[in-house]
Design a protein around this motif. Structure first.
Motif, PDB file in Angstrom:
ATOM      1  N   GLU A  33     -74.235 -30.147  64.557  1.00 46.97           N
ATOM      2  CA  GLU A  33     -75.289 -31.026  65.057  1.00 46.97           C
ATOM      3  C   GLU A  33     -76.168 -30.308  66.086  1.00 46.97           C
ATOM      4  N   ASP A  34     -75.548 -29.499  66.944  1.00 48.16           N
ATOM      5  CA  ASP A  34     -76.334 -28.730  67.919  1.00 48.16           C
ATOM      6  C   ASP A  34     -77.306 -27.790  67.215  1.00 48.16           C
ATOM      7  N   LEU A  35     -76.820 -27.076  66.210  1.00 54.07           N
ATOM      8  CA  LEU A  35     -77.683 -26.183  65.442  1.00 54.07           C
ATOM      9  C   LEU A  35     -78.807 -26.974  64.776  1.00 54.07           C
ATOM     10  N   ALA A  36     -78.472 -28.104  64.189  1.00 47.73           N
ATOM     11  CA  ALA A  36     -79.479 -28.924  63.502  1.00 47.73           C
ATOM     12  C   ALA A  36     -80.539 -29.409  64.479  1.00 47.73           C
ATOM     13  N   ARG A  37     -80.126 -29.821  65.663  1.00 46.55           N
ATOM     14  CA  ARG A  37     -81.098 -30.294  66.659  1.00 46.55           C
ATOM     15  C   ARG A  37     -82.050 -29.164  67.078  1.00 46.55           C
ATOM     16  N   VAL A  38     -81.511 -27.965  67.232  1.00 48.23           N
ATOM     17  CA  VAL A  38     -82.356 -26.821  67.579  1.00 48.23           C
ATOM     18  C   VAL A  38     -83.346 -26.553  66.441  1.00 48.23           C
ATOM     19  N   CYS A  39     -82.882 -26.591  65.211  1.00 49.40           N
ATOM     20  CA  CYS A  39     -83.770 -26.366  64.061  1.00 49.40           C
ATOM     21  C   CYS A  39     -84.865 -27.429  63.993  1.00 49.40           C
ATOM     22  N   LEU A  40     -84.500 -28.677  64.200  1.00 42.03           N
ATOM     23  CA  LEU A  40     -85.491 -29.751  64.204  1.00 42.03           C
ATOM     24  C   LEU A  40     -86.519 -29.521  65.304  1.00 42.03           C
ATOM     25  N   HIS A  41     -86.037 -29.160  66.475  1.00 39.93           N
ATOM     26  CA  HIS A  41     -86.936 -28.921  67.604  1.00 39.93           C
ATOM     27  C   HIS A  41     -87.909 -27.774  67.297  1.00 39.93           C
ATOM     28  N   LEU A  42     -87.400 -26.696  66.745  1.00 41.94           N
ATOM     29  CA  LEU A  42     -88.253 -25.529  66.467  1.00 41.94           C
ATOM     30  C   LEU A  42     -89.309 -25.839  65.410  1.00 41.94           C
ATOM     31  N   ARG A  43     -88.922 -26.592  64.383  1.00 43.28           N
ATOM     32  CA  ARG A  43     -89.907 -26.964  63.353  1.00 43.28           C
ATOM     33  C   ARG A  43     -90.970 -27.884  63.929  1.00 43.28           C
ATOM     34  N   SER A  44     -90.541 -28.832  64.748  1.00 42.08           N
ATOM     35  CA  SER A  44     -91.503 -29.751  65.366  1.00 42.08           C
ATOM     36  C   SER A  44     -92.406 -29.002  66.329  1.00 42.08           C
ATOM     37  N   LYS A  45     -91.847 -28.070  67.058  1.00 37.20           N
ATOM     38  CA  LYS A  45     -92.648 -27.266  67.981  1.00 37.20           C
ATOM     39  C   LYS A  45     -93.700 -26.451  67.222  1.00 37.20           C
ATOM     40  N   ALA A  46     -93.348 -25.942  66.056  1.00 39.00           N
ATOM     41  CA  ALA A  46     -94.312 -25.198  65.238  1.00 39.00           C
ATOM     42  C   ALA A  46     -95.481 -26.099  64.836  1.00 39.00           C
ATOM     43  N   LEU A  47     -95.203 -27.359  64.528  1.00 39.18           N
ATOM     44  CA  LEU A  47     -96.285 -28.302  64.207  1.00 39.18           C
ATOM     45  C   LEU A  47     -97.192 -28.511  65.419  1.00 39.18           C
ATOM     46  N   LEU A  48     -96.591 -28.627  66.593  1.00 41.25           N
ATOM     47  CA  LEU A  48     -97.376 -28.792  67.815  1.00 41.25           C
ATOM     48  C   LEU A  48     -98.261 -27.583  68.091  1.00 41.25           C
ATOM     49  N   VAL A  49     -97.697 -26.406  67.932  1.00 42.83           N
ATOM     50  CA  VAL A  49     -98.469 -25.179  68.157  1.00 42.83           C
ATOM     51  C   VAL A  49     -99.642 -25.109  67.187  1.00 42.83           C
ATOM     52  N   ALA A  50     -99.423 -25.496  65.944  1.00 41.96           N
ATOM     53  CA  ALA A  50    -100.513 -25.511  64.961  1.00 41.96           C
ATOM     54  C   ALA A  50    -101.618 -26.475  65.393  1.00 41.96           C
ATOM     55  N   MET A  51    -101.234 -27.622  65.933  1.00 42.07           N
ATOM     56  CA  MET A  51    -102.227 -28.579  66.423  1.00 42.07           C
ATOM     57  C   MET A  51    -102.997 -27.996  67.603  1.00 42.07           C
ATOM     58  N   GLN A  52    -102.284 -27.410  68.540  1.00 42.04           N
ATOM     59  CA  GLN A  52    -102.922 -26.840  69.729  1.00 42.04           C
ATOM     60  C   GLN A  52    -103.884 -25.715  69.355  1.00 42.04           C
ATOM     61  N   ASP A  53    -103.488 -24.893  68.394  1.00 41.51           N
ATOM     62  CA  ASP A  53    -104.365 -23.825  67.923  1.00 41.51           C
ATOM     63  C   ASP A  53    -105.633 -24.398  67.281  1.00 41.51           C
ATOM     64  N   ALA A  54    -105.477 -25.452  66.500  1.00 42.56           N
ATOM     65  CA  ALA A  54    -106.635 -26.077  65.853  1.00 42.56           C
ATOM     66  C   ALA A  54    -107.597 -26.642  66.893  1.00 42.56           C
ATOM     67  N   VAL A  55    -107.058 -27.274  67.928  1.00 39.52           N
ATOM     68  CA  VAL A  55    -107.909 -27.826  68.984  1.00 39.52           C
ATOM     69  C   VAL A  55    -108.644 -26.700  69.700  1.00 39.52           C
ATOM     70  N   ALA A  56    -107.923 -25.632  70.009  1.00 35.26           N
ATOM     71  CA  ALA A  56    -108.550 -24.503  70.712  1.00 35.26           C
ATOM     72  C   ALA A  56    -109.704 -23.907  69.895  1.00 35.26           C
ATOM     73  N   ARG A  57    -109.528 -23.835  68.579  1.00 37.84           N
ATOM     74  CA  ARG A  57    -110.567 -23.259  67.718  1.00 37.84           C
ATOM     75  C   ARG A  57    -111.761 -24.187  67.522  1.00 37.84           C
ATOM     76  N   HIS A  58    -111.574 -25.491  67.726  1.00 32.19           N
ATOM     77  CA  HIS A  58    -112.638 -26.452  67.425  1.00 32.19           C
ATOM     78  C   HIS A  58    -113.144 -27.218  68.648  1.00 32.19           C
ATOM     79  N   ALA A  59    -112.698 -26.856  69.819  1.00 33.11           N
ATOM     80  CA  ALA A  59    -113.119 -27.556  71.040  1.00 33.11           C
ATOM     81  C   ALA A  59    -114.637 -27.566  71.147  1.00 33.11           C
ATOM     82  N   GLY A  60    -115.162 -28.707  71.573  1.00 31.78           N
ATOM     83  CA  GLY A  60    -116.601 -28.843  71.738  1.00 31.78           C
ATOM     84  C   GLY A  60    -117.336 -29.277  70.490  1.00 31.78           C
ATOM     85  N   ARG A  61    -116.634 -29.407  69.403  1.00 28.81           N
ATOM     86  CA  ARG A  61    -117.266 -29.860  68.156  1.00 28.81           C
ATOM     87  C   ARG A  61    -117.152 -31.385  68.048  1.00 28.81           C
TER      88      ARG A  61
END
Length: 175
Positions: A33-61
């Motif tokens: 379960e500990d391993l699974a929680r870490v995996c879930l967290h890392l995948r979710s964090k990757a989604l967040l980073v993708a969102m943050q990158d998209a915002v950074a590239r499109h800010a002001g539009r």
């Protein structure tokens, strides 16, 4: 996990696939379960980073462009190994406690709020936090349910169209 489900996997199988030993596993994780929680967290964090990158590239539009870029970032993140995303969302429901879920959910709402704030045409007086919460809820609901219920790879083109329509139509009501 995709073929047999989370319950069908043993720690011995995990260490065999990882090419390590049981001792090494337990040095880092107390349980499967500990391993699974870490995996879930890392995948979710990757989604967040993708969102943050998209915002950074499109800010002001314009808002619509930023929203479309956010949706594109999430669809692209799900394009590779889509069957694993269905397993991810099912496992998330199984293992995430309310506090952990709320904490991650708020991070996604924060990302949406940052995106809305970066728009050049955000309506004055917009209840930004509420709009961010609704946008995240719509996006998460569509993406997770499409992946959980899909037999085979989900139709990401249709998912993108549906998400754009739903989120942009909601945000348009705030004008």
């Amino acid at each position: 996990m995709v073929e047999r489900g989370y319950a069908g996997i043993t720690i011995r199988e995990i260490v065999m696939v990882a090419g390590t030993g049981l001792g090494s596993f337990y040095e880092y994780f107390a349980s499967k379960e500990d391993l699974a929680r870490v995996c879930l967290h890392l995948r979710s964090k990757a989604l967040l980073v993708a969102m943050q990158d998209a915002v950074a590239r499109h800010a002001g539009r314009p808002l619509r462009e930023i929203v479309d870029a956010l949706i594109d970032s999430q669809i692209e993140a799900h394009r590779e190994r889509p069957e694993e995303w269905g397993a991810h969302y099912l496992l998330e429901r199984h293992l995430s406690g309310a506090d952990a879920y709320r904490k991650m959910y708020e991070r996604f709402v924060d990302a949406w709020a940052d995106a809305l704030a970066a728009a050049s045409d955000l309506p004055a007086g917009c209840a930004m936090r509420e709009a961010a919460r609704v946008s995240q809820t719509v996006m998460y609901g569509l993406v997770s349910h499409v992946h959980i219920s899909a037999v085979g790879a989900p139709d990401l083109q249709a998912l993108s169209r549906q998400a754009r329509t739903a989120v942009n139509a909601y945000l348009e009501t705030l004008r």
